[in-house]
Motif scaffolding. Structure first.
Motif, mmCIF file in Angstrom:
data_model
loop_
_atom_site.group_PDB
_atom_site.id
_atom_site.type_symbol
_atom_site.label_atom_id
_atom_site.label_comp_id
_atom_site.label_asym_id
_atom_site.label_seq_id
_atom_site.Cartn_x
_atom_site.Cartn_y
_atom_site.Cartn_z
ATOM 1 N N ASN A 127 0.569 -1.164 -0.024
ATOM 2 C CA ASN A 127 -0.070 0.026 -0.074
ATOM 3 C C ASN A 127 0.763 1.174 -0.025
ATOM 4 N N HIS A 128 2.122 0.804 0.291
ATOM 5 C CA HIS A 128 2.933 2.227 0.177
ATOM 6 C C HIS A 128 4.040 2.174 -0.785
ATOM 7 N N GLY A 129 3.702 1.576 -1.983
ATOM 8 C CA GLY A 129 4.515 1.323 -2.996
ATOM 9 C C GLY A 129 5.712 0.534 -3.479
ATOM 10 N N TYR A 130 5.655 -0.297 -2.437
ATOM 11 C CA TYR A 130 6.698 -1.350 -2.525
ATOM 12 C C TYR A 130 6.247 -2.492 -3.264
ATOM 13 N N LYS A 131 7.297 -3.146 -4.020
ATOM 14 C CA LYS A 131 6.621 -4.475 -4.832
ATOM 15 C C LYS A 131 7.634 -5.650 -4.369
ATOM 16 N N GLN A 132 6.885 -6.693 -4.262
ATOM 17 C CA GLN A 132 7.625 -7.777 -3.724
ATOM 18 C C GLN A 132 8.656 -8.381 -4.897
ATOM 19 N N VAL A 133 9.714 -8.966 -4.342
ATOM 20 C CA VAL A 133 10.872 -9.163 -4.881
ATOM 21 C C VAL A 133 10.995 -10.882 -4.996
ATOM 22 N N SER A 134 10.979 -11.287 -3.703
ATOM 23 C CA SER A 134 10.803 -12.701 -3.327
ATOM 24 C C SER A 134 10.176 -13.033 -2.181
ATOM 25 N N LYS A 135 9.930 -14.505 -1.989
ATOM 26 C CA LYS A 135 9.068 -14.857 -0.690
ATOM 27 C C LYS A 135 10.399 -15.543 -0.284
ATOM 28 N N ASN A 136 10.628 -15.427 1.239
ATOM 29 C CA ASN A 136 11.808 -16.132 1.806
ATOM 30 C C ASN A 136 11.489 -17.167 2.983
ATOM 31 N N GLU A 137 12.090 -17.941 3.215
ATOM 32 C CA GLU A 137 11.995 -18.812 4.495
ATOM 33 C C GLU A 137 13.101 -18.406 5.544
ATOM 34 N N VAL A 138 12.748 -18.036 6.387
ATOM 35 C CA VAL A 138 13.735 -17.594 7.618
ATOM 36 C C VAL A 138 13.589 -18.539 8.518
ATOM 37 N N ILE A 139 14.896 -19.017 9.337
ATOM 38 C CA ILE A 139 14.581 -19.937 10.343
ATOM 39 C C ILE A 139 15.147 -19.657 11.607
ATOM 40 N N ARG A 140 14.365 -19.381 12.442
ATOM 41 C CA ARG A 140 14.494 -19.023 13.896
ATOM 42 C C ARG A 140 14.361 -19.887 15.000
ATOM 43 N N SER A 141 15.287 -20.373 15.523
ATOM 44 C CA SER A 141 15.216 -21.256 16.639
ATOM 45 C C SER A 141 14.839 -22.660 16.007
ATOM 46 N N GLU A 142 15.315 -22.968 14.879
ATOM 47 C CA GLU A 142 14.726 -24.299 14.022
ATOM 48 C C GLU A 142 13.293 -24.130 13.684
ATOM 49 N N ILE A 143 12.717 -23.087 13.816
ATOM 50 C CA ILE A 143 11.402 -23.057 13.395
ATOM 51 C C ILE A 143 11.512 -22.130 11.946
ATOM 52 N N SER A 144 10.530 -22.556 11.091
ATOM 53 C CA SER A 144 10.441 -21.872 9.856
ATOM 54 C C SER A 144 9.415 -20.712 9.914
ATOM 55 N N LEU A 145 9.838 -19.458 9.204
ATOM 56 C CA LEU A 145 8.909 -18.290 9.197
ATOM 57 C C LEU A 145 9.075 -17.789 7.552
ATOM 58 N N ASN A 146 7.937 -17.378 7.315
ATOM 59 C CA ASN A 146 8.102 -16.697 5.635
ATOM 60 C C ASN A 146 8.127 -15.192 6.038
ATOM 61 N N ASN A 147 8.979 -14.605 5.117
ATOM 62 C CA ASN A 147 8.691 -13.118 5.026
ATOM 63 C C ASN A 147 9.323 -12.899 3.477
ATOM 64 N N TYR A 148 8.821 -11.296 3.152
ATOM 65 C CA TYR A 148 8.829 -11.255 1.596
ATOM 66 C C TYR A 148 10.061 -10.189 1.467
ATOM 67 N N THR A 149 10.955 -10.197 0.470
ATOM 68 C CA THR A 149 11.813 -9.027 0.288
ATOM 69 C C THR A 149 10.949 -8.206 -0.466
ATOM 70 N N MET A 150 10.970 -7.013 -0.224
ATOM 71 C CA MET A 150 10.227 -5.956 -1.136
ATOM 72 C C MET A 150 10.962 -4.548 -1.316
ATOM 73 N N VAL A 151 10.745 -3.919 -2.557
ATOM 74 C CA VAL A 151 11.651 -2.829 -2.923
ATOM 75 C C VAL A 151 10.603 -1.557 -3.401
ATOM 76 N N LYS A 152 11.087 -0.468 -2.787
ATOM 77 C CA LYS A 152 10.365 0.582 -3.364
ATOM 78 C C LYS A 152 11.352 1.615 -4.338
ATOM 79 N N ILE A 153 11.231 1.491 -5.601
ATOM 80 C CA ILE A 153 12.251 2.156 -6.587
ATOM 81 C C ILE A 153 11.933 3.647 -6.478
ATOM 82 N N GLU A 154 13.177 4.162 -6.052
ATOM 83 C CA GLU A 154 13.063 5.688 -5.958
ATOM 84 C C GLU A 154 13.760 6.386 -7.227
ATOM 85 N N ASN A 155 13.311 7.315 -7.840
ATOM 86 C CA ASN A 155 13.841 7.986 -8.903
ATOM 87 C C ASN A 155 14.715 9.061 -8.636
#
Length: 155
Positions: A127-155
């Protein structure tokens, strides 16, 4: 809502900020992360590491009546390291205001702004103009969580 003040993070803010982060993580709906995932996320928080990170980065807190209600920080490379708002103050424009402040800082540095957004925060960044680049799997204390790399292109 009362006026929010945005100011630079100070080392004496650390305990209050960590409480805010933990409260925020615990309040995330189970449809995004279950109890085990939230516990692993919280277990991975290092007070010492966070204290150093906040001082090294451009870190801002949002306060109402001198109580911290939000935190954001961004690196010199325009990477938003974190953005949290106290649950009782969410959906009141505080995260947007904090984000706007670090985006203005990033514009002076030139280049795109990047963030690894949680499942819950993904739509906020879209909603603030960021675009998803990838979906990531992050391991914290042997537990899997998803997050998303997002980028806002600045001119």
């Amino acid at each position: 809502m009362k006026n929010i003040e945005i100011r630079k993070y100070k080392s004496e803010d650390l305990n209050e900020v960590i409480e805010l982060i933990i409260e925020s993580i615990n309040s995330i709906e189970d449809k995004f992360y279950n109890k085990t995932q939230k516990e692993a996320w919280i277990k991975n928080i290092s007070k010492n590491k966070l204290g150093k990170t906040f001082l090294a980065n451009y870190s801002l807190v949002g306060t109402i009546d001198e109580s911290i209600v939000g935190i954001v920080d961004i690196t010199e490379n325009n990477y938003i390291n974190m953005l949290y708002v106290k649950p009782s103050f969410q959906n009141k424009g505080i995260a947007s205001l904090l984000l706007k402040n670090v985006e203005e800082y990033a514009l002076k540095r030139k280049g795109d702004i990047k963030v690894d957004a949680s499942e819950k925060a993904k739509s906020f960044f879209i909603n603030h103009g960021y675009k998803q680049v990838s979906k990531n799997e992050v391991i914290r204390s042997e537990i899997s969580l998803n997050n998303y790399t997002m980028v806002k292109i600045e001119n």
